[in-house]
Every structure is written in structure tokens, then in C-alpha cells.
Design an enzyme around this catalytic site. Structure first.
Site, PDB file in Angstrom:
ATOM      1  N   HIS A 418       0.818  -1.220   0.000  1.00 17.59           N
ATOM      2  CA  HIS A 418       0.000   0.000   0.000  1.00 17.59           C
ATOM      3  C   HIS A 418       0.847   1.264   0.000  1.00 17.59           C
ATOM      4  O   HIS A 418       0.554   2.225  -0.715  1.00 17.59           O
ATOM      5  CB  HIS A 418      -0.901   0.026   1.243  1.00 17.59           C
ATOM      6  CG  HIS A 418      -2.139  -0.784   1.083  1.00 17.59           C
ATOM      7  ND1 HIS A 418      -2.710  -1.474   2.126  1.00 17.59           N
ATOM      8  CD2 HIS A 418      -2.909  -1.034   0.002  1.00 17.59           C
ATOM      9  CE1 HIS A 418      -3.785  -2.107   1.683  1.00 17.59           C
ATOM     10  NE2 HIS A 418      -3.922  -1.858   0.406  1.00 17.59           N
ATOM     11  N   GLU A 677      40.051  -0.445 -29.434  1.00 17.30           N
ATOM     12  CA  GLU A 677      40.492   0.444 -28.354  1.00 17.30           C
ATOM     13  C   GLU A 677      42.009   0.460 -28.177  1.00 17.30           C
ATOM     14  O   GLU A 677      42.514   1.074 -27.249  1.00 17.30           O
ATOM     15  CB  GLU A 677      39.807   0.053 -27.034  1.00 17.30           C
ATOM     16  CG  GLU A 677      40.003  -1.386 -26.641  1.00 17.30           C
ATOM     17  CD  GLU A 677      39.173  -1.774 -25.421  1.00 17.30           C
ATOM     18  OE1 GLU A 677      38.830  -0.883 -24.626  1.00 17.30           O
ATOM     19  OE2 GLU A 677      38.866  -2.963 -25.282  1.00 17.30           O
ATOM     20  N   CYS A 748      31.546   3.738 -28.451  1.00 17.50           N
ATOM     21  CA  CYS A 748      30.853   3.624 -27.163  1.00 17.50           C
ATOM     22  C   CYS A 748      31.670   4.224 -26.023  1.00 17.50           C
ATOM     23  O   CYS A 748      31.324   4.051 -24.865  1.00 17.50           O
ATOM     24  CB  CYS A 748      30.526   2.164 -26.859  1.00 17.50           C
ATOM     25  SG  CYS A 748      31.980   1.097 -26.814  1.00 17.50           S
TER      26      CYS A 748
END
Length: 791
Positions: A418, A677, A748
Site C-alpha cells: 500500500h 580500443e 561507445c
């Protein structure tokens, strides 16, 4: 003559004004969905007319409305006094003789000779469970009621509960006229979940509004503990498109503490019919549902959603006697399904503070203010506007003051309790299930509650600054390349998928291994031989999973499949683990297996690690996970990226190793990308491309290795710049080689996120995609579009 009692199987959605939303919905499912595989226990309902005639004939109407007309609902003490008085009047009045008689007849028919039949008596308001109003939990539910006299008393308790403090306040705040809301009591055969399990499920992600999942929570015993937030339940996410395709579809499993359960009490009348007991330690360490049961519940949820044509909030229960799964309630989801899809509101902390407490994040907002620890409902009026409300758990009775709070923090509860539902509806950040917030946080202490970091919500020391950014995303300008995203945290995947994007250009496994696993793979492979202290730490981590190695593989599957499902069917490029030896050493058991290197950045990492004799068996676990995600779950949008490939020999060996583990280039559409890379990758681009389906440029390492910089050194950090001419020359070479070969080329690294002008230069060079950090997607997109217009 209008009926006072109607069998549920005679009802449907058109009967809301006669029996309320809850009972109408139960009737609708019994009548229309039983043949489709949705099981709903039978029963009957009293009608709204019965309720109105009861108030009229007992002379209560005028007294009640006079009391309510004079009430200021924001005066908590006056509200409590008036509510209690009205409820007492209702309980003291007699039911009309016809209503009493019809309930007795209906109960006799339902019991069919079983004098000990247990039923649930639930409220169903005529203004409840409508698509644009959530009255969740405002009226009472009574479980394990036996004997017709107790049923009649419980029905009267249900009628009285229309005048609970929270219900009175809610109607006033929502603009509902008290006189126009009536109550129906639903009497339904009990599902014997006291010896089974129960919980709640939503046909969307409750935090992000992502529509392609079913979110299920479950715990032992009766479902009230989950709904009330008295227990931290297990959580499961199921991917709808994968389930519809007939494939394994469970994306995530989060083991809850499930410390207590509600079972049948010693008496069968309202208020004494249930009790709470502790759950055995062994049961706490297991999931309350099997994968087959999770899948079956998700199927029923999807059938219900399809029938109603909107996202649904559903309560379920598993009978411990017959083992069957039942649906005991279904109502429209009323918060996320109505949120605007064209305006993105994002909360961002400007600074970080000390984390005091953490738990489950509800919503994606941030709130700050002084702590107000509330131990009991009688202290509610202490909460002032802007306070951070801290309690063991919040009861719906607290709703009148919850809207004053800037944030809510509880020790107990899950994402479907709740407190969570009401916090979402009020737009207030909440962190539930913290365990010890009431002990750690002090009255008057300034704190910041952040739900903007993913599944985990954090309470930081001090009132920190934060920004709220709003962006319109309904019509993004066209660009000549794809904007993708760098995503590592599966907790944020459903949220990030709402941003404009063309998929994930870099999905990092490191986050999954660090946060979701936390153990060195070698320690799991060699579990039997671990030192006792490390073994104990590992055992805590792997609770709920059948064996150590299975835990590692399944957690990788969960993380990868969540990322893949969030962006399905767009491309998700998953980079194989790229920890350095010092980072692997920080995992549990890691120091037993990792070398001590002077410069780990240039050491035992990437392809060299995968093909080595010492790590190959660990790497094969990653392959098992990727193979399951692609081949068994069918999430073929996953592509594989290999980082840090130093030589052509390594390229050949790693592609061969992947193929030997069932991940062969071209098979089932699999693409294997290399992370470009190292200067050697760009200088020998044509040769490396013979082994791969394209490049994704890692500009961070490429810059570091081209300029001879240690990017972790503050002394030379000012020289680190991806826009250096030497770096750009290598970038241009890699892009040209991929374009010439007709293969994928993206980037990226951090560069385009930090330097939009670099992103523009890459666009001019003919790059296919730029993968950005999520927080820079919108700004960079608009910047590039403006530059394109000017050009």
C-alpha cells in the site's frame, strides 16, 4: 424488487454501480476467463442498494452526512474522532431482515453442506478500481471467516470501513461526494494460501511504466502481508513477448527476506481470524514460487490484461492443499498507465552524500527534508509539510498525512504494498524494505531520499541539491546515424528504454558481476575447496539458487536478458567482462585467484584473459549465459563485443573459443563485434575485420594508449582528450575500414558524451552509431540536429 445479494458468476464489468469495481471485476473474470485458464474462487456479493437501504432504514444517513459536512479532514484528530463515531453507529445498527435472510441463503448455497467453509469478506466500493481512481486498500478485508453469523458481522464491518479515516480523507481530496459512493461486501471462498503463497502482480513495471513485462511479488501465507507491506517479498519480472513466443521468459528474480507470514487464527470472526508467525530460516532462503508457477501467473496476468485492454493490478494466491494458482482480485493500474509518454521528467542529484540507509526505490523522484520518525498511527499529526516520513511500515490509515511528506521511508514492505502504491499516486519518492531505517535515522535530521538511481533507493545524509529536467520526446529530429546508449545497470534498463534510442551500443557485464553476483567465478567453480569464511560469504550470496555455478550463470542470464528485453527488438551489444586483475580481486574469493600487477590497466584483461588456461573455465560460464539468452530465450537482438584484443592471433583464438562454446558468428544471426580500443586495432583495421562483424570504438582506452597516458593519474589528466589529432587519425582509419568492408562501426567511449563536437565530427566521418551515456542522450541529440541544420 432489487436484489440484495447476487452470485459472482452473474456479474460483469457493467455492474460496477451495483456491486463496486472489485466484485464486478471478479464476476467478469469468472464469467469470461475461466475457459482461458484464469481461476477465480466463487462467491457472492451484497449490492449497493442493500447498503443504501441499510443506512436509510436505520436512520443513519442524515447523522453520517451531518457529521461529515462539519468535518475538516486535514485536522487529523477531528478526522479520527468523527470516523470512529460513524463506524460505531454502523456496527450498532441492525441489517434489514431481507438482507440478513439473503446473505444466509447465499452462504448456505456456497457452503454446500460444509459448515466449516472459510471465506474472505472484502469491500468493493462503487467508486473503487475505476481506471482513474485508486482506492487501493481503503476499505477492509476479513480473511478466514467461518459460520454465517460471523459472515454477517464481517459484512457490517465492511460497510463501516467506508468511513475509515483514510477513506473519508481520500474521497474529499479526490472530489468524490460521500453520498454517491456505496459499498458492496464480496464473500469469496478462501484460497488456502496460509499453507501456500500469495502476492500481487502488475502487467507493467511499476516504476518506469515499461509495458512489456509482468512484475510479480510473492511471499508465504495469506497475501495481506504483501499488500500491507509487512513483509519484504520475492520479486520476479517476466517478459511478455518472450512468453508469448513459448520460450523461457523470466528476466529477474530478487529474493526477499519473507520473515513473517499470516496464517489462519484460532477464531473465525472478524479481527481474530488470522495471526502472524515467523517463517523458517530455510524457507526464507528459498524463492516462494517455482519458475513454472511464476510463468503460469504471468500467463494468467496477460490473459486478464488482454481482456480488459489496459494494464492491471492483480492479487493472486496459491492454495497449499491443491497446489493451484488463483486470482482473487484484479483492478486497473492507475498511476503509470496514465503518465505522459511524450514528456520525460528526470531527477538528477547535483552532489553525492554519505549513504545512511538503502532499500527498494518507489518512483523515480528525489525528496529532501527533516526526518520525522513515526512509531504509531496516533503520532501521525506530528508530520509537517516537507518532512521525510520514516516508519516501520505505513498502513493505509496513514494516508491523510502521507501527502504532506516530501518522501517516505519504511523498514518493511515491497514494491506492491500500500505504501508503494499510494506514494506513486501522490508522486512522492519512497524507499521501502530498508530493514533498520527507524533505528538509524534520527528525528529532525536533514536527509535526501533518492529513487533516481535504479531499483535501489538511497537515503543520503544532508539535504542535497537536485535538478528536475523535463524534455518533450514526442518528435525527435532525424540524424544521419543512430544514437544508442551505454547501459550497465539492469535495474535502470526499463527506465532508460523510455528515452529516444536505437538500442544499446555498450552493455557492460561488469555491473552485473559486481552488483548481482559479487563473487569471483573461480570461487564458485572451486566452491568445495574454499576456506570456511569465504564459503560462508558465498553461501549467503547464492541463496535461492540450486548450486554455485548455476547461480553465476543464472544471474548473468538475468542481467543480460533484462537489458535485451528492455530494448527488444533493437540491437543490444553486450561486452564480455572487462575487469582488470585488481577489480576481479575485489570480488568475494578474488584474492585467491588474481595476480598482483603493477599496472592492471595494461595487464591480464580482455581476450588475453579469456583464452588463458587459468581463466578459460570462468569465461565459458559467460558463454553459457549468452547462449541461453540468445538460443533458449530467443533474445537474438543480443550481439557480442570482445574487448582488448591485442593481436590478430588473439582475435583468431577468441572467435574460435566463442564458437566452441556455441556462439558461432553467423549462427542464429549472431554478430561478434570487436572493441577497437588499441592503436594496433585501428592501424590493422582491415586485418582485424576478417575475424569480426564490425568495430565499436572504445575512445577511453584508445586515447590513453595513443597518448601514453594513465587516465587514472591526476598529474597528467589534463592532457587526456579524445579530440587530439593523433586519436582522431586512428578513429578516421577505423571508420573508413569498416565502411569499406560494409561492416558495423560505432563508438561507445565517453568522448561523444562529454564532447558533442566530437560526436558531430564522427557523424561527418560516416560513423554508423554513437553510443552515449543515458543522461547525455537528449542534449547531444538536439545539439547534433542543430549542427546539421546549420550545415
Amino acid at each position: 424488487m432489487v436484489e440484495y445479494v447476487v452470485s459472482l458468476d452473474k456479474l460483469g464489468v457493467h455492474d460496477v454501480e451495483h456491486v463496486g469495481g472489485k466484485n464486478a471485476s471478479l464476476g467478469e473474470m469468472i464469467s469470461n476467463l475461466a475457459g482461458a485458464g484464469v481461476s477465480v474462487p466463487g462467491g457472492f456479493a451484497t449490492t449497493a442498494q442493500a447498503y443504501r437501504d441499510f443506512l436509510e432504514q436505520s436512520g443513519l444517513n442524515d447523522r453520517i452526512h451531518a457529521a461529515l459536512d462539519a468535518l475538516d479532514v486535514d485536522d487529523v484528530n477531528a478526522l479520527a474522532k468523527t470516523g470512529a463515531q460513524i463506524r460505531q453507529w454502523v456496527m450498532e445498527a441492525e441489517f434489514p431482515a431481507r438482507l440478513d435472510s439473503e446473505i444466509r441463503q447465499a452462504f448456505a448455497a456456497l457452503a454446500n453442506g460444509n459448515d466449516n467453509l472459510a471465506v474472505a469478506v472484502r469491500s468493493s466500493a462503487t467508486a473503487e478500481d475505476l481506471p482513474d481512481a485508486s482506492f487501493a486498500g481503503q476499505q477492509e478485508t476479513f480473511l478466514n471467516i467461518r459460520g454465517v453469523d460471523n459472515v454477517i458481522r464481517a459484512a457490517k464491518e465492511v460497510f463501516a470501513s467506508l468511513f475509515n479515516d483514510r477513506a473519508i480523507a481520500y474521497r474529499v481530496h479526490q472530489g468524490f461526494d460521500h453520498k454517491l459512493v456505496a459499498l458492496s461486501a464480496g464473500v469469496q471462498r478462501m484460497v488456502r494460501s496460509e499453507t501456500g503463497t500469495a502476492g500481487v502482480m502488475f502487467t507493467l513495471d511499476t516504476e518506469s511504466g515499461f509495458r512489456d513485462v509482468v512484475f510479480i511479488t510473492g511471499a508465504y501465507g495469506l497475501g495481506e502481508t504483501v499488500v500491507q507491506g509487512a513483509v519484504n517479498p520475492d520479486e520476479f519480472y517476466v517478459h511478455k513477448p518472450t512468453l508469448e513466443a513459448g520460450r523461457p521468459a523470466i528476466l529477474r528474480r530478487n529474493l526477499g527476506s519473507k520473515a513473517i507470514k499470516m496464517i489462519y487464527g484460532d477464531e473465525a470472526k472478524a479481527g481474530r481470524s488470522v495471526k502472524v508467525v515467523d517463517v523458517d530460516r530455510a524457507d526464507r532462503a528459498r524463492f516462494a514460487l517455482s519458475d513454472a508457477e511464476v510463468t503460469e501467473l504471468a500467463k494468467q496476468a496477460m490473459i486478464i490484461e488482454k481482456h480488459y485492454g489496459r494494464p492491471m493490478d492483480i492479487e493472486w494466491a496459491k492454495d497449499g492443499d491443491d497446489g493451484k494458482l488463483y486470482i482473487v482480485q484484479a483492478r486497473p493500474e492507475t498511476v503509470k498507465s496514465r503518465a505522459s509518454a511524450t514528456v520525460m521528467e528526470r531527477y538528477l542529484l547535483k552532489e553525492k552524500g554519505t549513504v545512511l540507509v538503502e532499500g527498494r526505490a518507489i518512483g523515480q523522484r528525489i525528496g529532501a527534508g527533516p526526518v520525522k520518525v513515526i512509531n504509531d498511527v496516533s503520532e501521525m499529526d506530528k508530520v509537517q509539510p516537507g518532512d521525510v516520513l520514516v516508519s516501520d511500515m505505513t498502513d493505509p490509515d496513514w494516508e491523510p498525512v502521507m501527502k504532506r511528506a516530501s518522501a517516505i521511508v519504511t523498514n518493511r514492505g515491497g514494491r506492491t504494498c500500500h505504501a508503494a502504491i499510494i506514494a506513486r499516486e501522490l508522486g512522492i519518492p519512497a524507499v521501502v524494505g530498508c530493514g533498520n531505517a527507524t533505528q538509524i535515522l534520527q528525528d529532525g535530521q536533514g536527509v535526501t531520499v533518492s529513487c533516481a538511481e535504479g531499483d535501489t533507493g538511497f537515503i543520503f545524509e544532508g539535504e542535497l541539491g537536485f535538478d528536475v529536467r523535463k524534455n518533450s520526446v514526442d518528435a525527435m529530429p532525424d540524424l544521419p546515424f543512430k544514437i544508442m546508449m551505454n547501459v550497465g545497470n539492469p535495474d535502470r534498463a526499463f527506465d532508460f528504454a523510455q528515452l529516444p534510442n536505437e538500442g544499446v551500443g555498450l552493455a557492460r557485464l561488469e555491473f552485473i558481476i559486481n552488483r548481482m553476483i559479487g563473487v569471483h567465478p573461480k570461487a564458485l567453480l572451486n566452491f568445495a575447496g574454499l576456506p570456511a569464511d569465504i564459503k560462508e560469504s558465498v553461501e549467503k550470496r547464492i541463496a535461492g539458487y540450486p548450486d554455485p555455478v548455476g547461480f553465476y550463470v543464472e544471474k548473468l542470464v538475468e542481467g543480460i536478458s533484462t537489458l535485451a528485453a528492455a530494448f527488444w527488438p533493437k540491437k543490444v551489444i553486450v561486452r564480455l567482462s572487462d575487469f582488470k586483475s585488481n577489480e576481479y580481486a575485489n570480488l568475494i574469493g578474488g584474492k585467491l585467484y588474481e595476480p598482483e600487477e603493477e599496472n592492471p590497466m595494461l595487464g591480464f584483461r580482455g581476450a588475453s584473459r579469456y583464452i588463458s588456461e587459468s581463466f578459460r573455465d570462468c569465461f565459458e560460464l559467460e558463454c553459457r549465459a549468452l547462449k541461453k539468452v540468445r538460443n533458449e530465450m530467443g533474445l537474438t537482438n543480443v550481439e557480442i563485443m570482445v574487448p582488448f584484443v591485442r593481436t590478430l592471433g588473439e582475435a583468431s583464438q577468441v572467435v574460435e573459443l566463442l564458437a566452441g562454446n556455441g556462439l558461432k558468428r553467423g549462427e542464429n544471426g549472431l554478430k561478434v563485434i570487436m572493441m577497437c580500443e588499441l592503436p594496433s586495432n585501428a592501424l590493422l583495421a582491415d586485418e582485424f575485420l576478417e575475424f569480426f562483424d564490425g568495430f565499436s570504438i572504445g575512445s577511453n582506452d584508445l586515447t590513453q594508449l595513443t597518448l601514453g597516458l594513465d587516465r587514472d593519474s591526476g598529474i597528467v589528466a589534463h592532457l587526456f582528450d579524445e579530440r587530439n589529432p593523433a586519436v582522431k587519425k586512428l578513429l578516421a582509419n577505423a571508420i573508413a575500414a569498416c565502411n569499406k568492408a560494409g561492416k558495423y562501426i560505432g563508438i561507445c567511449g565517453q568522448g561523444p558524451s562529454d564532447h558533442p563536437d566530437l560526436a558531430r565530427w564522427l557523424m561527418e566521418q560516416g560513423i554508423e552509431s554513437v553510443s552515449l551515456n543515458p543522461d547525455s542522450v537528449l542534449d547531444t541529440w538536439f545539439f547534433l540536429a542543430e549542427g546539421q541544420d546549420q550545415a
